[in-house]
Design an enzyme around this catalytic site. Structure first.
Site, short mmCIF file in Angstrom:
data_model
loop_
_atom_site.label_atom_id
_atom_site.label_comp_id
_atom_site.label_asym_id
_atom_site.label_seq_id
_atom_site.Cartn_x
_atom_site.Cartn_y
_atom_site.Cartn_z
CG PHE A 109 -0.28 0.63 2.30
CD1 PHE A 109 -0.31 1.71 2.90
CD2 PHE A 109 0.17 -0.46 3.33
CE1 PHE A 109 0.27 2.25 4.01
CE2 PHE A 109 1.03 -0.08 4.54
CZ PHE A 109 0.78 1.34 4.76
CE LYS A 110 5.30 1.55 4.64
NZ LYS A 110 5.03 0.32 5.20
CG ASP A 111 3.80 0.92 -4.51
OD1 ASP A 111 5.12 1.45 -4.44
OD2 ASP A 111 3.50 -0.39 -4.97
#
Ligand SMILES: *Cc1c(COP(=O)(O)O)cnc(C)c1O
Length: 452
Positions: free
Chosen positions: A109-111
């Site tokens: 999810f850090k993208d």
């Protein structure tokens, strides 16, 4: 929108300045001065594509870029995600849904935050004509997401330090097989803390910072939080209309950034009944939400390594709102926490939150159970989200990473491997790393030589 520091000692700044600074000069974290309400038609239009929803929400906070420009930046950030929905919601059971946040370039999810950060840096460089050097230390996920947010961009070189031999082979490949000339992955002899110490020393030396035009990819950058708020709304809009009352969001949590984004957008009008903080065995937040005592301990490495934290850096933001935006009180509490390693939070009224914790055995058991019951494979972080779920309420579990990133744990749990095409492609490439001695002077000299 103006952004203020949680510690009250810095002047309010606009969106672009809060983004560029990361940390406020007084050591606090930037938060929006006021939380705007979501436009009233936003929760009615089911068909809004992800980028359109992202412009609508980010536009509430960003007065610095004109709309066309913001639209362009947002489109560029989410256009490459492999699933066109960006964050698809999958139904596992009558009341149970999973929000897949692993369709970006590094499968976590850090993208969502770091793709946007990369494009905002690019825009800043074009506008100011000043090149930058991004410096960071990573224990895995943040570094690779940052690298993929910035790979190939003009006017920026990226230097990421990581502990040699202490991150997984796939994580290392995600950082070292990019084929981009502006990426400099630097394996350091030592631990993550040693790498982090070198970064802190260089960033803390203002003369060096200025001379090398250093920027951070800070885990506490407010823009990352704002970007993450979008997918909570997107998830809600994908629920069948009859399931939209009393929704629970379960969030595998480390630094409290992801779940804080959800809480914030709830304050802006997204109907949510409860947020569940799902921790691993490093359960400082589990203890906090059950006792009102915030007390750091030793990090114990777990099967969900991206949640192995001692201090949840984004919690300060929640504390500020809990203190009814009293920055002096927040400053005093943070000072006490930093000096004593623990604080009691009076009247800790966190009615929207509950918390769970999972041991490594729970993680393995949950991966097995979900595979058996729903024929669905979750990664070890997401597995923490399936601890103690109430089957009677509508629950959305955030899937924070793709299971193929953690082959050993998946194999142990279900006896088979889960693969992903993009990771398989990486396995055939050659790693490109740069050998630099593990001290600040050597890293400084290396950046000078390879500066953007
Ligand atoms: C970073 C990360 C988390 C923790 O998110 P926070 O915002 O730090 O709470 C959970 N799962 C994965 C896979 C991560 O990379």
């Amino acid at each position: 929108m103006q952004f203020v520091s949680t510690r009250g000692g810095s002047d309010p700044v606009g969106f672009q300045e809060a983004f560029a600074r990361g940390l406020a000069p007084d050591g606090g974290l930037y938060v929006p001065k006021n939380l705007p309400l979501l436009p009233s038609d936003l929760l009615i239009d089911d068909a809004l594509p992800y980028p359109a929803l992202a412009w609508d929400i980010l536009g509430l906070f960003d007065d610095d870029h004109d709309t066309d420009h913001l639209v362009e930046i947002v489109d560029k950030s989410y256009g490459d995600f492999s699933d066109t929905m960006s964050a698809p919601l999958t139904q596992l059971a009558e009341n149970l849904f999973i929000l897949e946040l692993f369709h970006g370039p590094t499968l976590a999810f850090k993208d969502f935050g770091l793709q946007l950060v990369g494009n905002l840096f690019e825009e800043q460089i074009e506008r100011t004509g000043e090149t930058i050097n991004v410096l960071g230390a990573t224990s895995g996920d943040t570094g690779s997401a940052a690298i993929h947010g910035l790979a190939g961009k003009k006017g920026v070189n990226v230097f990421i330090l990581y502990p040699k031999g202490r991150i997984s082979d796939l994580q290392e490949r995600q950082m070292t097989c990019t084929d981009a000339d502006n990426i400099f992955p630097i394996p350091i002899d030592g631990t993550f803390d040693d790498a982090q110490e070198i970064v802190k020393e260089l960033m803390g030396d203002l003369e060096t910072k200025e001379k090398l035009r250093l920027s951070a990819v800070n885990s506490i950058n407010i823009v990352r939080v704002l970007a993450q708020a979008v997918y909570y709304v997107h998830a809600y809009m994908q629920l069948p209309p009859e399931s939209r009352d009393d929704v629970n969001f379960v969030v595998p949590t480390g630094n409290f950034g992801n779940i804080f984004a959800g809480w914030m957008v709830h304050q802006m009008g997204l109907p949510v009944d409860r947020f569940v903080v799902a921790t691993n065995q490093n359960d400082i937040l589990y203890r906090l939400f059950n006792t009102g005592k915030y007390e750091s301990g030793e990090v114990r490495p777990s099967r969900a390594p991206s949640m192995d934290i001692q201090v949840a850096s984004n919690f300060e933001r929640f504390l500020y709102y809990h203190n009814e935006k009293n920055a002096d009180a927040t400053l005093a509490q943070m000072a006490e926490f930093i000096s004593k390693g623990s604080i009691e939070i009076p009247n800790f009224n966190a009615s929207n939150f509950t918390a769970t914790h999972s041991s490594d055995e729970d993680i393995i058991r949950n991966i097995q159970k979900i595979k058996e019951e729903y024929d669905y494979v979750v990664d070890p972080h997401t597995a923490c989200g399936f601890q103690d779920i109430d089957p009677d309420v509508t629950t959305i579990v955030l899937a924070t990473a793709h299971p193929a990133k953690f082959p050993d744990t998946i194999k142990k749990a279900i006896g088979e491997e889960v693969t992903d095409e993009s990771l398989d492609r990486l396995k055939k490439k050659k790693k490109k790393t740069f050998a630099v001695d593990a001290n600040a002077a050597a890293v400084k000299a290396f950046i000078e030589k390879n500066s953007a």
